[in-house]
Design a protein around this motif. Structure first.
Motif, mmCIF file in Angstrom:
data_model
loop_
_atom_site.group_PDB
_atom_site.id
_atom_site.type_symbol
_atom_site.label_atom_id
_atom_site.label_comp_id
_atom_site.label_asym_id
_atom_site.label_seq_id
_atom_site.Cartn_x
_atom_site.Cartn_y
_atom_site.Cartn_z
ATOM 1 N N GLY A 403 0.905 -1.095 0.055
ATOM 2 C CA GLY A 403 0.154 0.076 0.164
ATOM 3 C C GLY A 403 0.692 1.175 -0.094
ATOM 4 N N SER A 404 0.081 2.265 -0.123
ATOM 5 C CA SER A 404 0.909 3.625 -0.189
ATOM 6 C C SER A 404 0.470 4.513 1.006
ATOM 7 C CB SER A 404 0.760 4.298 -1.504
ATOM 8 O OG SER A 404 1.124 3.542 -2.415
ATOM 9 N N ILE A 405 1.317 5.219 1.663
ATOM 10 C CA ILE A 405 1.058 6.499 2.491
ATOM 11 C C ILE A 405 1.998 7.502 2.127
ATOM 12 C CG2 ILE A 405 0.370 7.125 4.892
ATOM 13 C CD1 ILE A 405 0.169 4.245 5.808
ATOM 14 N N PRO A 406 1.734 8.405 1.071
ATOM 15 C CA PRO A 406 2.787 9.139 0.608
ATOM 16 C C PRO A 406 3.320 10.045 1.524
ATOM 17 C CG PRO A 406 0.659 9.121 -1.136
ATOM 18 C CD PRO A 406 0.371 8.017 0.131
ATOM 19 N N ILE A 407 2.375 10.411 2.580
ATOM 20 C CA ILE A 407 3.116 11.695 3.478
ATOM 21 C C ILE A 407 4.189 10.861 4.123
ATOM 22 C CG2 ILE A 407 0.990 12.897 3.716
ATOM 23 C CD1 ILE A 407 1.553 10.221 6.221
ATOM 24 N N VAL A 408 4.373 9.792 4.365
ATOM 25 C CA VAL A 408 5.475 9.216 5.173
ATOM 26 C C VAL A 408 6.884 9.717 4.399
ATOM 27 C CG1 VAL A 408 6.799 7.019 5.864
ATOM 28 C CG2 VAL A 408 4.302 7.193 5.982
#
Ligand code: BES
Ligand code: MN
Ligand code: MN
Length: 463
Positions: A403-408
């Motif tokens: 998955g993606s959590i771009p803010i990381v």
């Protein structure tokens, strides 16, 4: 720590009731018709934080939905943990596939969750997981056992690309000063195989449009004589993978970081059971890039997937027509060190170049984000590992997620801070899908584990 755990046990039922109240508010960020509910959720959350002892609680307005901030600074010389989560949720559709309404939470038992799971949109992603932090914080405060400073930053636009969070972070460096970021918005391998997420994929998302003739045509009168946009789009999309399921866009793999054999051997130690995987999805075989395992295909390898495709006649019966236009939405999951903007450009150039004569093609980029990996030799990882080991009775394994959590990646660039991904969901919890749910075991385990993280993190930094 005893008092904190006792407080959790004594207040379990209330914690669940409060979560259920939060889940009743349909905070769908993608659909403007829910705008009032999204804002309402921010208010309820802010009140909830105040109520349990957070200070400086503020509903921070942005150009979109607000960010809820709150903190408790017990001693500026102690470490500070910045908790990030999101209170917005994905749309519930297709609603007809839910066995109970998406915003009327109910607890039901399942094979994987024999002790029950709460069914509702956002139960796992991310209200249930974000709320564990609020209740863990409450439990530490009320039992007089908060070992360090805490800051909360809970946003309402994660599911639509977090555009305004980036601006907020840029403008609030000082307010967000911390030693580490803690996020529960991922999962564990299984309830008896605890794991810590050590990587997330990046994302490039585009929408494409193929236009042929200037109007819909009779497929008998014109069929065979002009380019059919749906035929052409299908062909173009099919050509984006070769016979080994490698992506054919020139340059696509150029920057991909390949794992060493040792790292791949380490990864293969996760107890992935193919049989159960096939059974859970009701498929007879897995499918993907040649030369890689299913675990690898879903985490350390980049992908290209059509997320939606439409055009032409899809009503009852048969209508003989050649549509003027065809459309598709395409996501590319990226790995270190692929740059989302560069990949979008490569896609654009390639897709334009394969458009045949007689058609016009348009490519529109949507939001994207970079992949992230977290080290396993940091103080934060060690503290998380010790916390899981304490509550699960087993040392967690590091697992890279697809998955993606771009803010990381953005947090690291902007604030210079590493993130610990302490998730508690399961892949089978149906996030973004009908019948999303979150196990009560997982909800409570999260609330119990988080205070241990705070404890070990503070202790390790002292020594
Ligand atoms: N929480 C998920 C991401 C996730 C879930 C990571 C499970 C690892 C394990 C997050 O809310 C999400 O859905 N992210 C989007 C990207 C975003 C830019 C819309 C995604 O991964 O599709
Ligand atoms: Mn999420
Ligand atoms: Mn999500």
């Amino acid at each position: 720590m005893k008092a904190t755990q006792a407080y959790i046990q004594a207040n379990k039922e209330r914690f669940l009731e409060e979560l259920i109240d939060l889940l009743r508010i349909p905070s769908v960020s993608a659909d403007p018709s829910f705008a009032g509910d999204v804002r309402k959720t921010a208010e309820v959350l802010a009140e909830g934080l105040k109520h349990v002892g957070a200070e400086n609680v503020e509903i921070c307005e942005t150009a979109g939905y607000p960010i809820v901030y709150g903190d408790k600074i017990i001693d500026p010389s102690l470490p500070t943990v910045l908790v990030y989560g999101h209170y917005d949720v994905q749309p519930a559709d297709p609603i007809e596939l839910w066995t109970s309404p998406a915003f009327e939470p109910v607890v039901k038992k399942t094979e994987i969750h024999p002790e029950g799971a709460v069914f509702a949109r956002g139960a796992c992603d991310d209200k249930g997981q974000m709320f564990m932090h609020v209740k863990a914080f409450e439990s530490m405060v009320k039992s007089d056992a908060l070992p360090c400073n805490v800051k909360f930053m809970i946003e309402g636009e994660e599911e639509v690309g977090s555009e305004n969070l980036g601006i907020f972070v840029k403008n609030n460096h000082e307010r967000l000063e911390a030693d580490i970021i803690l996020v529960s918005d991922t999962g564990i391998f299984a309830n008896d195989v605890p794991s810590i997420t050590t990587g997330l994929r990046g994302l490039s998302y585009v929408e494409v449009e193929v236009t042929g003739p200037n109007r819909d045509l009779h497929s008998g009168l014109y069929g065979g004589c002009v380019a059919n946009p749906i035929n052409i789009l299908s062909k173009m999309i099919a050509s984006l993978h070769d016979e080994n399921n490698k992506i054919t866009i020139p340059g696509f793999y150029d920057k991909v970081v390949e794992l060493s054999d040792a790292e791949r051997v380490e990864m293969a130690k996760a107890p992935f059971k193919k049989e159960g995987y096939l059974k859970a999805l009701d498929i007879d075989e897995v499918y993907g890039e040649a030369g890689y395992s299913t675990m690898e295909r879903g985490s350390i390898r980049p992908t290209l997937d059509v997320n939606g495709i439409w055009g032409g006649y899809i009503g009852e019966g048969a209508k003989t027509v050649i549509a003027s236009q065809a459309f598709a939405k395409i996501s590319m999951r990226l790995v270190p060190d692929q740059d989302p903007e560069e990949i979008t450009q490569l896609f654009y150039d390639h897709f334009m170049s394969i458009a045949p004569v007689g058609t016009r093609v348009k490519v529109t980029p949507h939001h994207g984000g970079e992949a992230a990996v977290t080290p396993i030799d940091s103080v934060g990882y060690k503290a998380a590992s010790m916390a899981y080991e304490k509550t699960f009775g087993k040392k967690p394994i590091p697992v890279r997620s697809g998955g993606s959590i771009p803010i990381v990646a953005m947090f690291e660039k902007e604030l210079g801070l590493k993130t610990i991904l302490m998730g508690f969901g399961l892949d089978s919890d149906a996030i973004h899908s009908p019948n999303e749910h979150y196990g009560l075991f997982n909800f409570y385990k999260g609330i119990e584990t988080i205070p241990y993280f705070f404890h070990y993190y503070s202790e390790l930094l002292k020594s």
